[in-house]
Design a protein around this motif. Structure first.
Motif, PDB file in Angstrom:
ATOM      1  N   GLN A   1       0.847  -1.195   0.000  1.00 46.93           N
ATOM      2  CA  GLN A   1       0.000   0.000   0.000  1.00 46.93           C
ATOM      3  C   GLN A   1       0.882   1.244   0.000  1.00 46.93           C
ATOM      4  OE1 GLN A   1      -2.758   0.243   3.308  1.00 46.93           O
ATOM      5  NE2 GLN A   1      -2.960   2.446   3.088  1.00 46.93           N
ATOM      6  N   LYS A   2       0.639   2.120  -0.969  1.00 45.27           N
ATOM      7  CA  LYS A   2       1.401   3.369  -1.023  1.00 45.27           C
ATOM      8  C   LYS A   2       0.798   4.388  -0.053  1.00 45.27           C
ATOM      9  CE  LYS A   2       1.269   4.177  -5.527  1.00 45.27           C
ATOM     10  NZ  LYS A   2       1.594   4.702  -6.869  1.00 45.27           N
TER      11      LYS A   2
ATOM     12  N   GLU B   1      -5.564   3.397  -8.560  1.00 45.91           N
ATOM     13  CA  GLU B   1      -4.539   2.563  -7.923  1.00 45.91           C
ATOM     14  C   GLU B   1      -5.142   1.658  -6.855  1.00 45.91           C
ATOM     15  OE1 GLU B   1      -0.495   5.277  -8.326  1.00 45.91           O
ATOM     16  OE2 GLU B   1      -1.956   5.756  -6.754  1.00 45.91           O
ATOM     17  N   ARG B   2      -6.121   2.170  -6.130  1.00 45.86           N
ATOM     18  CA  ARG B   2      -6.801   1.339  -5.123  1.00 45.86           C
ATOM     19  C   ARG B   2      -7.520   0.174  -5.797  1.00 45.86           C
ATOM     20  NH1 ARG B   2      -9.826   5.852  -1.284  1.00 45.86           N
ATOM     21  NH2 ARG B   2      -8.055   7.258  -1.081  1.00 45.86           N
ATOM     22  N   GLU B   3      -8.226   0.476  -6.877  1.00 48.63           N
ATOM     23  CA  GLU B   3      -8.967  -0.567  -7.589  1.00 48.63           C
ATOM     24  C   GLU B   3      -8.014  -1.621  -8.150  1.00 48.63           C
ATOM     25  OE1 GLU B   3     -11.269   1.510 -10.489  1.00 48.63           O
ATOM     26  OE2 GLU B   3     -12.567   2.461  -8.990  1.00 48.63           O
ATOM     27  N   GLU B   4      -6.880  -1.185  -8.688  1.00 47.63           N
ATOM     28  CA  GLU B   4      -5.891  -2.125  -9.223  1.00 47.63           C
ATOM     29  C   GLU B   4      -5.318  -3.001  -8.107  1.00 47.63           C
ATOM     30  OE1 GLU B   4      -3.074   0.347 -11.200  1.00 47.63           O
ATOM     31  OE2 GLU B   4      -4.310   0.600 -13.018  1.00 47.63           O
ATOM     32  N   PHE B   5      -5.070  -2.393  -6.950  1.00 48.43           N
ATOM     33  CA  PHE B   5      -4.546  -3.133  -5.792  1.00 48.43           C
ATOM     34  C   PHE B   5      -5.532  -4.235  -5.405  1.00 48.43           C
ATOM     35  CE2 PHE B   5      -3.726  -4.003  -1.359  1.00 48.43           C
ATOM     36  CZ  PHE B   5      -2.361  -3.842  -1.194  1.00 48.43           C
TER      37      PHE B   5
ATOM     38  N   ARG C   1      -6.071  -7.315  -7.841  1.00 46.99           N
ATOM     39  CA  ARG C   1      -5.121  -8.426  -7.832  1.00 46.99           C
ATOM     40  C   ARG C   1      -5.559  -9.547  -6.898  1.00 46.99           C
ATOM     41  NH1 ARG C   1      -3.170 -10.299 -10.373  1.00 46.99           N
ATOM     42  NH2 ARG C   1      -1.053 -10.841  -9.773  1.00 46.99           N
ATOM     43  N   PHE C   2      -6.527  -9.268  -6.029  1.00 49.99           N
ATOM     44  CA  PHE C   2      -7.011 -10.290  -5.104  1.00 49.99           C
ATOM     45  C   PHE C   2      -8.162 -11.100  -5.682  1.00 49.99           C
ATOM     46  CE2 PHE C   2      -4.659  -7.525  -2.359  1.00 49.99           C
ATOM     47  CZ  PHE C   2      -4.150  -8.344  -1.361  1.00 49.99           C
ATOM     48  N   ALA C   3      -8.586 -10.784  -6.921  1.00 49.95           N
ATOM     49  CA  ALA C   3      -9.699 -11.506  -7.544  1.00 49.95           C
ATOM     50  C   ALA C   3      -9.329 -12.974  -7.693  1.00 49.95           C
ATOM     51  CB  ALA C   3     -10.028 -10.897  -8.902  1.00 49.95           C
TER      52      ALA C   3
ATOM     53  N   PHE D   1       0.719  -5.972   1.767  1.00 50.78           N
ATOM     54  CA  PHE D   1       1.268  -5.301   2.940  1.00 50.78           C
ATOM     55  C   PHE D   1       0.530  -3.962   3.083  1.00 50.78           C
ATOM     56  CE2 PHE D   1       5.486  -7.365   4.160  1.00 50.78           C
ATOM     57  CZ  PHE D   1       5.152  -8.591   3.606  1.00 50.78           C
ATOM     58  N   CYS D   2      -0.224  -3.812   4.171  1.00 51.81           N
ATOM     59  CA  CYS D   2      -1.144  -2.670   4.325  1.00 51.81           C
ATOM     60  C   CYS D   2      -0.968  -2.012   5.684  1.00 51.81           C
ATOM     61  CB  CYS D   2      -2.604  -3.132   4.183  1.00 51.81           C
ATOM     62  SG  CYS D   2      -2.957  -3.993   2.646  1.00 51.81           S
ATOM     63  N   MET D   3      -1.547  -0.804   5.770  1.00 52.37           N
ATOM     64  CA  MET D   3      -1.523  -0.050   7.021  1.00 52.37           C
ATOM     65  C   MET D   3      -2.804  -0.308   7.811  1.00 52.37           C
ATOM     66  SD  MET D   3       1.293   1.570   7.042  1.00 52.37           S
ATOM     67  CE  MET D   3       0.917   2.654   8.399  1.00 52.37           C
ATOM     68  N   MET D   4      -2.648  -0.649   9.090  1.00 56.99           N
ATOM     69  CA  MET D   4      -3.814  -0.812   9.942  1.00 56.99           C
ATOM     70  C   MET D   4      -4.545   0.525  10.082  1.00 56.99           C
ATOM     71  SD  MET D   4      -4.001  -2.629  13.697  1.00 56.99           S
ATOM     72  CE  MET D   4      -2.361  -3.288  13.473  1.00 56.99           C
ATOM     73  N   GLY D   5      -5.863   0.497   9.917  1.00 56.65           N
ATOM     74  CA  GLY D   5      -6.639   1.727   9.981  1.00 56.65           C
ATOM     75  C   GLY D   5      -6.625   2.504   8.686  1.00 56.65           C
ATOM     76  N   GLY D   6      -5.973   1.972   7.657  1.00 52.88           N
ATOM     77  CA  GLY D   6      -5.888   2.660   6.374  1.00 52.88           C
ATOM     78  C   GLY D   6      -7.034   2.305   5.451  1.00 52.88           C
ATOM     79  N   ILE D   7      -6.857   2.621   4.172  1.00 49.08           N
ATOM     80  CA  ILE D   7      -7.949   2.479   3.210  1.00 49.08           C
ATOM     81  C   ILE D   7      -8.355   1.034   2.977  1.00 49.08           C
ATOM     82  CG2 ILE D   7      -7.572   4.648   1.984  1.00 49.08           C
ATOM     83  CD1 ILE D   7      -5.863   3.123  -0.022  1.00 49.08           C
TER      84      ILE D   7
END
Length: 821
Positions: A654-655, A662-666, A669-671, A697-703
């Motif tokens: 996660q940037k 970019e969120r949709e593309e991220f 990839r989980f499809a 790899f993501c931020m807790m409390g993030g998008i």
């Protein structure tokens, strides 16, 4: 031309009148709607809400001077009955004065910052408002004529300018009948639609087979609305909380227990879920129910840079001349006023799409919008809530745990010294008077800065507020006189900033803390911090008949109930989870932590090893949530160096800032593989690469920590590193001290509860449907402490305690247990 009310009432039998739609509208709303014209223009300055208080003072001052024959604040009401509706128009005349040998005078008082010499005639909307009061009182008293006066008073100088006209009974009656005829098509539409809507609601059924406990949940929502209370609803994933709250609210409207629904959300994705719920009822149950979705002005604006004036925007030029015809076409042709519909009609009629959406809200049965349209003191929908009175609205507040931090943010405000010095340098040469006052404000701020080391709680900042109020007066007067001018945009922006600070200062009570701080990024500031937003939120919720606050994570319930404005009389429900808890394996690591005192290469390596062990047991998609970007980068680096296998893993990170694309593309990839279209590669000699595990790899409390819906095989595991505790900072420590002073556990309120909410939200990503299977791994030994595990949801049972040496075997055990269910 409509017949007079008295004549219409005489012709219609009581039984017919009893079942007719009653439409209530204020005189002000009526004339502002019917007589608006011309351009949208943000260059024309309108005084902020602080001027409303000054306007009240001006009203009282003038009313006091008028003598014994002057009646102030006279309530007036007029009822007009047509064949299909009863229209009730009411309002309050500023003044009604008996005068010897002259007609009765109706006085409408308007406070203004404008130079009165530049006002050559009254604003027609002001005049129309006074004429409506005149027509109502003339008919009440059977007068032959009446006088109408508009009194303008400069708020600063208290100078007065009067405009007066005398009207015969025939003149005022003819004018008022024309007003009624202008509004007739709108009232006729409202009455007809009301009947259509009621019939469809009566016939509508819940659109799905009720899941276990869902019918009782819907009944609880309905009872809450019926009794006019608040409901705090913890509804785990799978309870169908959106449709289960929307449906009983719709039923309540059909039974005239309420007039309108506000579906309030914190994020765009949950607005889409609400739209789908109403669309399901329209499609499956033939519900006739109009909904509007409010999109932020910057997002829906057709221009690259939002600038609402006729020079910059073709949609602003003549907007008000076209808007009412546009509205009427939309409401008679569509039921869902979503973004696409609004944009289509805005282009067709050449009007501003954002303003169109706001106007359509008046004709919608449900308004889907962000929290700020109800709660933000600067953005709230004044057309619904300016009076502050209780209404027959229903507030449905989705993901209500977000409202706490949003409430703190909306009711707090900072004043930065660097902002003041930068503004003063910019305008000093061309606006010396404004610059001189800003310099005095800078000098006062510097006194507080000299006394501040890192952070300092302040008891009194009246010296600063006095200068800000002077600045507001001077800048407001300048803006009134200058539709254009050097640095006008910058002055206007500065004006809004200091006005907001002054407005929030007016709200200060024992729920606030004022403090100064040396901010590392933005320099010295003074902040008005709303430590406990419960009173402010509660006042806003008092505008509704009933409020339903729901979330998958409202634990501990009493914490949220207290800080979100609940009372002991309000209701609480913990909804039963429909998912089999054994389909979700849970484990807690007993020998790692994200504590600051333990952070280092050794701890990062152990966490990376845990991740490798968990994802290595079963191929699939995983999200790994970290407490900070630095922590994520450190663990990610070690994982990539020591455990990453290109043939097995694909890592997504996660940037810090991501566009919607970019969120949709991220997430795309989980499809799961069965969602991929292989049509284009049939009959081609292509080697299909075996599927890899996607590691996000993501931020807790993030998008990606909440509000996303990865179903089926899209996600089989969530790994959560740390307890989510917010970073220690001056503001959090002040919140902690505030609650300790008020006999609460300050650490819980400032750190533990907000952190655990992020943890539970992240954990909720893995099981989204009844067929899902997956694991939740909590990598922090603190989860084994009573203060943490007591906050786990009640359906979390059979939690496995693990360690570095046992984790591989324990993961195997978990998957066997899950597969055997």
């Amino acid at each position: 031309m409509p017949v007079l009310a008295s004549e219409a009432r005489a012709e219609l039998p009581y039984e017919k009148r009893k079942n007719m739609k009653t439409i209530n509208i204020s005189v002000r709303s009526l004339v502002e709607f019917l007589f608006r014209s011309g351009n949208l223009d943000n260059r024309i300055h309108h005084a902020p809400d602080t001027a409303m208080q000054e306007g009240g003072r001006i009203h009282r001052m003038i009313q006091k001077k008028m003598g014994a024959d002057y009646q102030a604040e006279v309530p007036l009401s007029f009822t007009y009955t047509s064949d299909n509706y009863i229209l009730v128009i009411d309002g309050r005349a500023d003044g009604v004065m008996e005068r010897r040998d002259k007609p009765l005078l109706i006085d409408e008082i308007k406070g203004t910052y404008r130079d009165l010499k530049k006002i050559n005639e009254p604003d027609y909307v002001h005049l129309a408002q006074a004429r409506c009061y005149a027509a109502i009182i003339l008919r009440e008293r059977g007068l032959d004529g009446i006088s109408v006066r508009i009194t303008y008073c400069n708020i600063d100088s208290e100078e007065i300018k009067l405009f007066e006209e005398d009207l015969t009974a025939d003149e005022i009656n003819e004018w008022f009948d024309h007003v009624l005829s202008m509004y007739h098509r709108w009232a006729e539409y409202l009455a007809t639609w009301d009947e259509i809507r009621k019939e469809s609601i009566r016939a509508a059924q819940f659109p799905f087979a009720y899941r276990e406990g869902q019918k009782e949940l819907a009944a609880g929502v309905y009872r809450t609305i019926y009794h006019g209370r608040k409901l705090f609803l913890e509804a785990p994933t799978g309870t169908g909380k959106t449709i289960t709250t929307v449906f009983p609210a719709v039923k309540a409207i059909g039974e005239q227990k309420a007039d309108r629904i506000f579906y309030l959300t914190a994020k765009t994705i949950t607005r889409t879920v609400a739209e789908e719920a109403f669309e399901t009822l329209r499609r499956e149950e033939k519900l006739k129910f109009k909904t509007v979705t409010l999109t932020a002005k910057e997002k829906i604006c057709f221009l690259e840079k939002t600038d609402c004036n006729p020079v910059a925007c073709p949609y602003a030029e003549g907007h008000f001349d076209r808007i009412n015809d546009c509205i009427y076409e939309v409401i008679t042709e569509a039921d869902s006023f979503d973004r696409q519909t609004i944009e289509k009609y805005a282009i067709k009629h050449n009007v501003c799409p954002f303003e169109l959406s706001l106007d359509l809200s008046l004709f919608a049965d449900a308004i889907i919008c962000d929290y700020n349209y109800v709660f933000d003191p600067f953005i709230y929908l004044k057309r619904f809530f300016a009076g502050g009175d209780k209404s027959d609205n229903i507030f449905l507040i989705d993901e209500a745990h977000n409202l706490l931090d949003r409430g703190r943010e909306m009711y707090s405000k900072e004043l930065y010294l660097d902002m003041l010095t930068g503004f003063e340098r910019l305008i000093s040469a061309v606006h010396p008077r404004i610059a001189a006052i800003v310099r005095s404000l800078i000098a006062e701020m510097e006194k507080y800065m000299d006394a501040c080391e890192t952070a300092e709680v302040l008891q009194d900042i009246t010296s600063i507020i006095k200068i800000i109020n002077l600045l507001i007066t001077v800048i407001s007067s300048w803006l009134e006189d200058h539709a254009e001018g050097m640095y006008r945009d910058e002055i206007l922006e500065f004006y809004f900033e200091i006005s907001r600070f002054a407005n929030i200062y007016e709200l200060i009570d024992d729920k606030y803390v004022i403090f100064s701080e040396m901010d590392e990024e933005n320099g010295f500031k003074i902040k008005l911090l709303c430590a406990d937003p419960s009173e402010n939120l509660s006042r806003c919720m008092d505008r509704a008949k009933s409020t339903i606050l729901f979330s998958a994570t409202l634990l501990p319930i009493q914490y949220y109930k207290k800080l979100l404005g609940g009372t002991p009389e309000d209701y609480e429900i913990y909804a039963h989870s429909v998912f089999d808890p054994s389909k979700c394996g849970k484990l807690v690591a007993s020998d790692v932590t994200s504590k600051y005192t333990r952070r280092g290469e050794n701890e990062y390596r152990k966490i990376a090893a845990y991740i490798d062990a968990i994802v290595g047991e079963r191929s699939g998609n995983y999200m790994i949530f970290f407490p900070s970007r630095v922590f994520m980068d450190e663990v990610g680096y070690i994982f990539e160096q020591e455990f990453y296998d290109e043939s097995k893993h694909e890592i997504l990170v996660q940037k810090e800032v991501m566009t919607e694309t970019e969120r949709e593309e991220f997430l795309g990839r989980f499809a799961p593989a069965n969602d991929i279209d292989f049509g284009s590669i049939i009959n081609m000699e292509v080697e299909i690469e075996p599927s890899k595990s996607i590691l996000g790899f993501c931020m807790m409390g993030g998008i990606f920590g909440e509000g996303i819906d990865l179903k089926d095989d899209s996600l089989i595991g969530v790994i959560i590193v740390g307890t989510g505790i917010p970073m220690v900072c001056n503001e959090r420590e002040i919140i902690k001290e505030y609650f300790e002073f008020n006999d609460e556990d300050g650490f819980d309120y400032a750190y533990r509860y907000p952190g655990m909410n992020k943890v539970l939200q992240a954990a909720g990503r893995v099981i989204r449907t009844e067929t899902d299977k997956g694991i939740v791994a909590l990598l922090d030994e603190r989860f084994l402490q009573k203060s943490y595990y007591e906050m786990f949801p009640r359906e979390w049972n059979q939690i496995l305690r693990t360690s570095t040496s046992r984790v591989k075997n324990d993961i195997k055990t978990l998957w066997k247990r899950i597969d055997g269910c």
